[in-house]
Design an enzyme around this catalytic site. Sequence first.
Site, PDB file in Angstrom:
ATOM      1  N   HIS A 178      38.265  41.311  38.401  1.00  0.00           N
ATOM      2  CA  HIS A 178      38.022  40.015  38.299  1.00  0.00           C
ATOM      3  C   HIS A 178      36.476  38.929  37.755  1.00  0.00           C
ATOM      4  CE1 HIS A 178      37.471  37.834  41.849  1.00  0.00           C
ATOM      5  NE2 HIS A 178      38.527  38.950  42.202  1.00  0.00           N
ATOM      6  N   ARG A 229      42.125  34.534  40.094  1.00  0.00           N
ATOM      7  CA  ARG A 229      41.130  34.700  39.137  1.00  0.00           C
ATOM      8  C   ARG A 229      40.971  36.486  38.563  1.00  0.00           C
ATOM      9  NH1 ARG A 229      41.417  34.933  44.751  1.00  0.00           N
ATOM     10  NH2 ARG A 229      41.535  37.127  46.027  1.00  0.00           N
ATOM     11  N   HIS A 355      41.797  43.515  41.095  1.00  0.00           N
ATOM     12  CA  HIS A 355      40.358  43.360  41.958  1.00  0.00           C
ATOM     13  C   HIS A 355      39.645  44.131  43.203  1.00  0.00           C
ATOM     14  CE1 HIS A 355      42.534  38.947  42.454  1.00  0.00           C
ATOM     15  NE2 HIS A 355      43.424  39.803  42.340  1.00  0.00           N
TER      16      HIS A 355
END
Length: 425
Positions: A178, A229, A355
């Site tokens: 992200h 996110r 992530h």
Amino acid sequence: MDRPPKQKPKISASRRLFLKTKLLKKAMTMLENEKQVRKDERERTLTERVPGLQLSGLSLQDLQNLCKELHQKIDVVDEERYDIAAKVSKNEREIQDLSQKIFELKGKMKRPNLRRVRVSADAMLGALLGSKVKESVDFKANLKTVKKEEEKAGFNTHTGFLLLVLRMSKYKLFLLRHGEGAWNKENRFCSWVDQKLSEDGVKEAQDCGRLLKEQGYKFDLVFTSILSRSIQTAWLVLEAMGQEWVPVVKSWRLNERHYGSLIGLNRAEMALQHGEEKVKLWRRSYDITPPQIDESHPYFLEIYNDRRYTTCDVPKEDLPRAESLKEVLDRLLPYWDSTVVPEIRKGRTVLISAHGNSCRALLKHLEGISDEDIASVTLPTGIPVLLELDENLRPVKPRQLLGDQAKIQAAIKKVEDQGKAKPST
């Protein structure tokens, strides 16, 4: 008169299988014996060189001094191990830089203009393999034929070509860490605390989408974690590509690594307090789990009272309280195998917007990266990673970080510097 050459005795398939099985059993027995010999040798060596501690009769002060001495020896060994790891990491970066330069030089070579011609697969194979190819070639259907030809005549040019075609890239998978989050900007362990993207993070996601659109990529399905996110990055990428309609599937199993009691702490301040190598061990090691978060932690209730965690496929009390990268991979793989892989095998182009650590764990699985080498794999925020996979979902070429390579290297260095101590002013 010349005598005709003697024919070699034929061995039946069942006999060959029996002999192979017998050889394998013998090899397995030898390996087990060798393993036991090594184990016995190790125990004997440890007994000779590291005699057991004699603790009887020692006072409390003597025990404390002994513990200090042992800790000092452990620190020395750790420092030597970290020095070796740093040298290995430096060499790997130099190799990567050289590989990138070679790739750029290849791209600068002038290529002749080629006229585009529509030719069927049958015609192409006919031109390559000669007139022997008379029937339509269906790669999947002909796998058994290839194997039979190998058994009869041995490996030859024709079967080699077919196997080479089958080993070529069949699927494309995109991984994306992200864009920069608010706590990334503050250099804090964010983990499962839900944070939106910073202004720079929004720009990173939009730039990523524009880059993918310019290069002509189109997605059929996007997977994200259930952290904002990750989802926000996917939305911004699809919007920049003009593909807002593409389905987005969310799962907690793609969440960032759970950093336990380290959540919320500043990496640079911790490096100043505990040392850069210790922080690197906490951040990048494969099988070391940080201390678990408990109810006294300031972010415990914010995480575990969040309604999103009632949607998980496990009870809330069974969710992790801290994770190593190994444990991230353990909870990610069932979702990868059951949900993501079937979509890729359907021929769909998939983007996983997740992530740093969930993407690193998946890279370790796909590329077969060792437990030690994974520590030196760094993924910057907002940079798409392209993996070209064969029919067994194994990479056929090194992963590609798409975009301006100078900016990518600067972004990698920025991530690696997050765990370094900043001099006090």
